[in-house]
Design a protein around this motif. Sequence first.
Motif: not given
Length: 181
Positions: A43-45, A68-72, A92-93, A98-103
């Motif tokens: 992965s490049k993420d 799966r959702q880390l890049g969303e 930690i992840a 910097s992409k995640l807006q809603s958790l």
Amino acid sequence: MFLMTSNSSKRAFITELLDRESTSEDDYETSSFSPILQRYRNSKDESQKDYIRACKHCGVVPLTVFLRQLGEKSMSLRFQLLSQKAIKSCAIALLRNSKLQSLDLEGCQIRPSGAKYMFDVLEKRTNITEINLGSNKLGTEGLQWIVRLLQSNHHIKSINLSGMLYNVVALETRSVLKISC
């Protein structure tokens, strides 16, 4: 900032974990991780790599739903029963994501230490503006971390704490926070 020890050892743990650049197969070879890691090894993420390292360090099996959702832009782990070590690995992840807006962490069995991990992430990650912590077991201590977050950061636009009326009433009695559910 995730261990309940001195600040220098906390920083050392996070720094050591995040600064590791090696992604060779030998670093990640653990029999229970192998099927999951095959898919994400190249992965490049960076947050995916951080998550796998954190899981290995904490001794938990990585959750593919999290990977799966880390890049969303939004992530839902709703009603995933997460151990405190699993929450720590997720936190930690998220430190470099910097992409995640809603958790959405509703019903994940988050306890006070998990709330502290989320505080550490949300304090640093201003991109996360919405969080659902409803139906967790934060307790008074966990809610105090959330109060500190809301007092110090203004990037959180929406936070759901539903299903924790008892905890909110306990905090109101202490005059720390007043919320209507």
